[in-house]
Design a protein around this motif. Structure first.
Motif, PDB file in Angstrom:
ATOM      1  N   UNK A  37      18.176   6.396  -0.148  1.00 52.41           N
ATOM      2  CA  UNK A  37      18.323   5.160  -0.902  1.00 52.41           C
ATOM      3  C   UNK A  37      16.957   4.633  -1.332  1.00 52.41           C
ATOM      4  N   UNK A  38      16.848   4.280  -2.619  1.00 50.11           N
ATOM      5  CA  UNK A  38      15.602   3.687  -3.107  1.00 50.11           C
ATOM      6  C   UNK A  38      15.719   2.167  -3.148  1.00 50.11           C
TER       7      UNK A  38
ATOM      8  N   UNK B 247      16.442  10.332   3.854  1.00 49.67           N
ATOM      9  CA  UNK B 247      17.264  10.178   5.052  1.00 49.67           C
ATOM     10  C   UNK B 247      17.266  11.461   5.868  1.00 49.67           C
ATOM     11  N   UNK B 248      16.056  12.002   6.070  1.00 47.82           N
ATOM     12  CA  UNK B 248      15.917  13.254   6.826  1.00 47.82           C
ATOM     13  C   UNK B 248      16.432  13.069   8.245  1.00 47.82           C
ATOM     14  N   UNK B 249      17.322  13.965   8.661  1.00 45.80           N
ATOM     15  CA  UNK B 249      17.849  13.890  10.026  1.00 45.80           C
ATOM     16  C   UNK B 249      18.639  12.630  10.298  1.00 45.80           C
ATOM     17  N   UNK B 250      19.159  11.996   9.263  1.00 39.29           N
ATOM     18  CA  UNK B 250      19.930  10.760   9.410  1.00 39.29           C
ATOM     19  C   UNK B 250      19.131   9.646  10.080  1.00 39.29           C
ATOM     20  N   UNK B 251      17.804   9.651   9.825  1.00 40.56           N
ATOM     21  CA  UNK B 251      16.936   8.700  10.514  1.00 40.56           C
ATOM     22  C   UNK B 251      17.045   7.278   9.972  1.00 40.56           C
TER      23      UNK B 251
ATOM     24  N   UNK C  25       0.825  -1.211   0.000  1.00 39.03           N
ATOM     25  CA  UNK C  25       0.000   0.000   0.000  1.00 39.03           C
ATOM     26  C   UNK C  25       0.861   1.263   0.000  1.00 39.03           C
ATOM     27  N   UNK C  26       2.138   1.152   0.391  1.00 40.37           N
ATOM     28  CA  UNK C  26       3.035   2.297   0.398  1.00 40.37           C
ATOM     29  C   UNK C  26       3.862   2.307  -0.891  1.00 40.37           C
TER      30      UNK C  26
ATOM     31  N   UNK D 239       5.910  12.550   4.573  1.00 42.10           N
ATOM     32  CA  UNK D 239       5.172  12.044   3.411  1.00 42.10           C
ATOM     33  C   UNK D 239       5.238  10.527   3.309  1.00 42.10           C
ATOM     34  N   UNK D 240       5.467   9.866   4.441  1.00 46.72           N
ATOM     35  CA  UNK D 240       5.588   8.398   4.461  1.00 46.72           C
ATOM     36  C   UNK D 240       6.622   7.919   3.452  1.00 46.72           C
ATOM     37  N   UNK D 241       7.772   8.602   3.440  1.00 51.75           N
ATOM     38  CA  UNK D 241       8.787   8.299   2.443  1.00 51.75           C
ATOM     39  C   UNK D 241      10.066   7.719   3.047  1.00 51.75           C
ATOM     40  N   UNK D 242       9.946   7.181   4.253  1.00 48.67           N
ATOM     41  CA  UNK D 242      11.061   6.498   4.894  1.00 48.67           C
ATOM     42  C   UNK D 242      10.512   5.274   5.606  1.00 48.67           C
TER      43      UNK D 242
END
Length: 425
Positions: free
Chosen positions: A62-63, A49-53, A6-7, A30-33
């Motif tokens: 990375x995709x 990789x916002x904030x090195x999360x 679903x993602x 945006x549910x992108x991690x």
């Protein structure tokens, strides 16, 4: 297999990789991690990789799923994401790892340096076994196997529960009202914290501007305070959103409180709730029919609803539940009601039946109840009855009910008990 299709971010993964996902958490604005655990207990991340999360050791996105080699071989039992963003992860060995944003020491390592890779959190919990973790926006919590709650990070509203608003750079045990309590569950809101203890009580602390602590007011709470509005209820599960919470009791009753701007409390309006409110499918209808039912039902109606497949008390209780959302029935009659509830897909009634049956379990009827739980696909009741039978194995195998059960179930029971080590010398 966990259905993650679903993602959109999982759409580029190979089918065999998707089939290996055991547990996943999708996060980010945006549910992108995402972070996910495979069937062989490897930890992978994918996305921005916002904030090195992502904890990959570098700042690039990375995709393609990337394995966190640092965690290889460590079986993950729980993980959580905070919108800061930061991530907490607990392993089967009780170790606690953290990475991501750390501007308020939410990683618990005593610094405010960013965590680009998983780091072992050890300060003040070196000899503790962490079993559960929870993340607020910039604060963190951990629960140990002995029921102790630890918190650290941003504390502007008291969400660390230390009695002050000073930030906490390393894990600190939350005491005060929890000092002599054994917690079984923890959750974080954006800037608030909640804990459930083993007797079903709920305690809250931190920001309370929308009533998300459920204390009956909107004042911040610097130390844990019990939710009096849930007194008399035994809470088994609790979850929190940004500024609202939900609690489920062992009787299957649902309570909500806190912010309600978007109707997230399910109360039928958009008013905030400062205290827990029980959610019902149609409260006015229930109260109306409860009154009518209690006023006009009598034994003369017995022949109207009597059907051979079920007893009169079972049908009466079924109708009573439909009109009032309550059931009053002896445990020995609850098996028939469980059957009826299963036939009509009344999951709420199934939960109530299981609760009634659990209260009435004995050595004499335990195996019959186990058989019924298997027959009606009541997994929670099945696990409860099986554990009871194992704990009283000698007595149970000497009962008439044990030897009257069909051979298939009996064989399956013996195999399961054997795997538990019951027949070892």
């Amino acid at each position: 297999m966990v259905d993650v299709t679903k993602w959109p971010m999982f759409s580029l993964m190979r089918v065999q990789d998707l089939a290996s996902v055991r547990k996943a958490c999708v996060f980010g604005a945006s549910a992108n991690e995402a972070i996910y655990i495979t069937n062989d207990d490897e930890v992978y991340v994918i996305g921005l990789n916002c904030g090195n999360c992502l904890g990959t050791g570098e700042s690039s996105s990375t995709i393609v799923p990337k394995k966190l080699d640092f965690l290889s071989g460590k079986k993950v039992v729980d993980f959580s994401y905070g919108s800061g963003p930061h991530v907490l992860l607990a392993t089967e060995d009780g170790e606690l790892f953290a990475w991501g944003h750390n501007g308020y020491s939410q990683l618990g390592n005593g610094t405010t340096n960013q965590g680009i890779s998983p780091v072992l959190v050890s300060a003040n919990i070196i000899n503790k076994k962490v079993t559960k973790v929870a993340c607020g926006s910039h604060h963190s919590m951990a629960l140990t196997d002995s029921g102790e709650v630890y918190a650290w990070g941003y504390n502007n509203c008291g969400q660390v529960g230390s009695g002050s608003t000073a930030n906490q750079p390393t894990p600190r045990r939350v005491s005060c009202c929890l000092q002599n309590k054994s917690a079984v569950s923890i959750v974080c809101g954006q800037t608030s914290s909640l804990a459930v203890v083993d007797n079903g009580e709920v305690y809250g602390w931190g920001y309370n501007g929308n009533g998300q602590l459920g204390l009956g007011n909107n004042g911040n709470q610097l130390t844990p305070c019990r939710l009096i509005g849930l007194q008399g209820s035994c809470v088994s599960q609790i979850v929190s959103g940004y500024a609202h919470s939900l609690a489920l009791t062992d009787e299957g009753l649902l309570y909500t409180w806190g912010s309600n701007t978007y109707g997230q409390l399910g109360t039928g309006n958009k008013s905030n709730q400062l205290s827990p409110v029980q959610i019902m499918t149609d409260k006015e209808r229930c109260e109306h029919f409860r009154s009518m039912f209690q006023s006009h039902w009598n034994e003369d109606l017995k022949e109207v609803i009597e059907i051979d497949q079920f007893s009169y008390p079972v049908y009466r209780s079924f109708l009573e539940f439909l009109y009032t959302d309550t059931v009053e029935l002896p445990p020995e009659e609850a098996i028939g009601l469980l059957d009826l509830a299963t036939s009509y897909c009344e999951n709420g009634l199934k939960r109530l039946c299981q609760h009634i049956i659990k209260r009435g379990i004995t050595v004499e009827n335990a195996f019959s109840l186990l058989s019924a739980a298997v027959r009606y696909d009541a997994e929670d009741l099945e696990a409860f009855c099986f554990k009871f039978c194992v704990n009283h194995l000698t007595e149970v195998t000497q009962t008439e009910a044990f030897w009257q059960i069909d051979g298939g179930l009996l064989k399956d029971f013996i195999c399961r008990v054997s795997r538990c080590g019951a027949f070892k010398n």
